[in-house]
Structure formats: C-alpha cells, structure tokens
Design a protein around this motif. Structure first.
Motif, PDB file in Angstrom:
ATOM      1  N   ILE A 256       1.081  -1.396   0.138  1.00 53.92           N
ATOM      2  CA  ILE A 256      -0.118   0.122  -0.089  1.00 53.92           C
ATOM      3  C   ILE A 256       1.191   1.296   0.104  1.00 53.92           C
ATOM      4  O   ILE A 256       1.316   1.948   0.517  1.00 53.92           O
ATOM      5  N   ASP A 257       0.581   1.919  -1.077  1.00 54.83           N
ATOM      6  CA  ASP A 257       1.733   3.279  -0.820  1.00 54.83           C
ATOM      7  C   ASP A 257       1.500   3.940  -0.867  1.00 54.83           C
ATOM      8  O   ASP A 257      -0.069   4.994  -1.678  1.00 54.83           O
ATOM      9  N   GLY A 258       1.317   4.736  -0.112  1.00 50.87           N
ATOM     10  CA  GLY A 258       0.604   6.181   0.580  1.00 50.87           C
ATOM     11  C   GLY A 258      -0.722   6.193   1.163  1.00 50.87           C
ATOM     12  O   GLY A 258      -1.889   6.696   0.078  1.00 50.87           O
ATOM     13  N   LEU A 259      -0.338   5.831   2.082  1.00 53.01           N
ATOM     14  CA  LEU A 259      -1.774   5.126   2.686  1.00 53.01           C
ATOM     15  C   LEU A 259      -2.481   6.312   3.010  1.00 53.01           C
ATOM     16  O   LEU A 259      -3.617   6.714   2.563  1.00 53.01           O
ATOM     17  N   GLY A 260      -2.112   7.567   2.831  1.00 54.08           N
ATOM     18  CA  GLY A 260      -2.471   9.063   3.385  1.00 54.08           C
ATOM     19  C   GLY A 260      -3.272  10.052   2.348  1.00 54.08           C
ATOM     20  O   GLY A 260      -3.829  10.771   2.523  1.00 54.08           O
ATOM     21  N   ASN A 261      -2.835   8.920   1.498  1.00 51.15           N
ATOM     22  CA  ASN A 261      -3.174  10.087  -0.159  1.00 51.15           C
ATOM     23  C   ASN A 261      -4.316   9.034  -0.556  1.00 51.15           C
ATOM     24  O   ASN A 261      -5.004   9.246  -1.323  1.00 51.15           O
ATOM     25  N   ILE A 262      -4.277   7.397  -0.155  1.00 50.04           N
ATOM     26  CA  ILE A 262      -5.432   6.708  -0.670  1.00 50.04           C
ATOM     27  C   ILE A 262      -6.624   7.345   0.563  1.00 50.04           C
ATOM     28  O   ILE A 262      -7.871   7.333  -0.412  1.00 50.04           O
ATOM     29  N   VAL A 263      -6.500   7.044   1.408  1.00 46.79           N
ATOM     30  CA  VAL A 263      -7.552   7.358   2.367  1.00 46.79           C
ATOM     31  C   VAL A 263      -7.513   8.807   2.852  1.00 46.79           C
ATOM     32  O   VAL A 263      -6.151   9.267   3.771  1.00 46.79           O
ATOM     33  N   LYS A 264      -8.187  10.137   2.882  1.00 48.87           N
ATOM     34  CA  LYS A 264      -8.074  11.338   3.151  1.00 48.87           C
ATOM     35  C   LYS A 264      -7.705  11.827   4.882  1.00 48.87           C
ATOM     36  O   LYS A 264      -7.314  13.224   5.474  1.00 48.87           O
ATOM     37  N   GLU A 265      -8.272  10.397   5.656  1.00 42.99           N
ATOM     38  CA  GLU A 265      -8.621  10.899   6.620  1.00 42.99           C
ATOM     39  C   GLU A 265      -7.644  11.091   7.385  1.00 42.99           C
ATOM     40  O   GLU A 265      -6.554  10.747   6.795  1.00 42.99           O
ATOM     41  N   GLY A 266      -7.361  11.850   9.129  1.00 40.17           N
ATOM     42  CA  GLY A 266      -5.592  11.277   9.341  1.00 40.17           C
ATOM     43  C   GLY A 266      -5.259  10.698   9.755  1.00 40.17           C
ATOM     44  O   GLY A 266      -6.248   9.642  10.174  1.00 40.17           O
ATOM     45  N   LEU A 267      -4.645  10.407  10.082  1.00 41.27           N
ATOM     46  CA  LEU A 267      -3.543   8.984  10.319  1.00 41.27           C
ATOM     47  C   LEU A 267      -3.702   8.298  11.899  1.00 41.27           C
ATOM     48  O   LEU A 267      -4.137   7.331  12.367  1.00 41.27           O
TER      49      LEU A 267
END
Length: 136
Positions: free
Chosen positions: A84-95
């Motif tokens: 999974i490359d760039g989880l924060g780019n895929i899902v816009k919710e905060g980490l």
C-alpha cells in the motif's frame, strides 16, 4: 505481518516499496498486489504484480478502505503480499483515525497469511503510538 515505512514525502519510500515488490515477485509462491492512489508506479512493477489504482474507487474513510481490501482478498485466496503506497493519499482521514484499520489488518494478516507493506508520508516521531510497533 504488517510493515510500515514512514518518512517525509520525497524521501524514497515509493522507490523502496517498488524495489521490494519486484524482489518478492521473483521468489513469491503466491500473488502480489500493489495499491496506489495513481498509476505512475505501474510501469515500474513486474508484470506478475497486480496493480490497483484507487483513483477508480471512492475510498472516503478507513472503513471503506478496509472493505476494499477485504474485497481484493476474497477475490483471490492466493494473495501473499499487499503493498500500500501512500496510505494518507488513498484515504484522506488523518492517520490518528487509523487505529481500527491497523487492528483489522493485523487480523487479516493472521487469518489469511497475508503480509502488508505500507508507506506513510510522515516522520516516525509524528506517527501515532499504535503504528510504531509496525515500523521497519
């Protein structure tokens, strides 16, 4: 197993993830899946790796992303590794909102013997405590 790579954007995480995926493709007995928010890495991956761009899907939160992953795994029982490359780019919710996702990924990993490698655009000292145990 869940393995998280974190670092600032532009620090080489994607290149390392692609290298790891291509390496695993040479020795893996099962199938590999590479998930990204755009199709740029697709031409750098070995053809045996299934590439999925999330641009084609509406993944508004971690709950829908988890359902997306379950759908992928239920379609192919031979999946051995998911990148999974760039989880924060895929899902816009905060980490900080991803605790349930990581808990569920851990269960998926154990139940279906799938390894997850995840890139996060965040320096290690800023990631939530529940993610730190997965950092490579």
């Amino acid at each position: 197993m869940i393995c998280v790579f974190c670092g600032e954007k532009g620090s080489g995480k994607t290149k390392e993830l692609i290298r790891l995926a291509n390496e695993k493709a040479l020795t893996s007995k099962g199938n590999l899946v590479y998930i990204d928010d755009d199709s740029r890495p697709s031409c750098e991956l070995k053809s045996s790796i299934r590439f999925i761009s999330t641009d084609d899907f509406i993944l508004k939160d971690y709950k829908s992303f988890y359902g997306f992953l379950c759908g992928i795994l239920s379609e192919d029982y031979d999946i051995e590794t998911v990148f999974i490359d760039g989880l924060g780019n895929i899902v816009k919710e905060g980490l900080k909102d991803a605790a349930h996702l990581f808990y569920n990924l851990e269960e998926l990993s154990e139940r279906y013997e799938v390894d997850f490698y995840i890139n996060i655009n965040e320096v290690e000292k800023n990631v939530p405590e529940f993610v730190k145990k997965y950092i490579a």
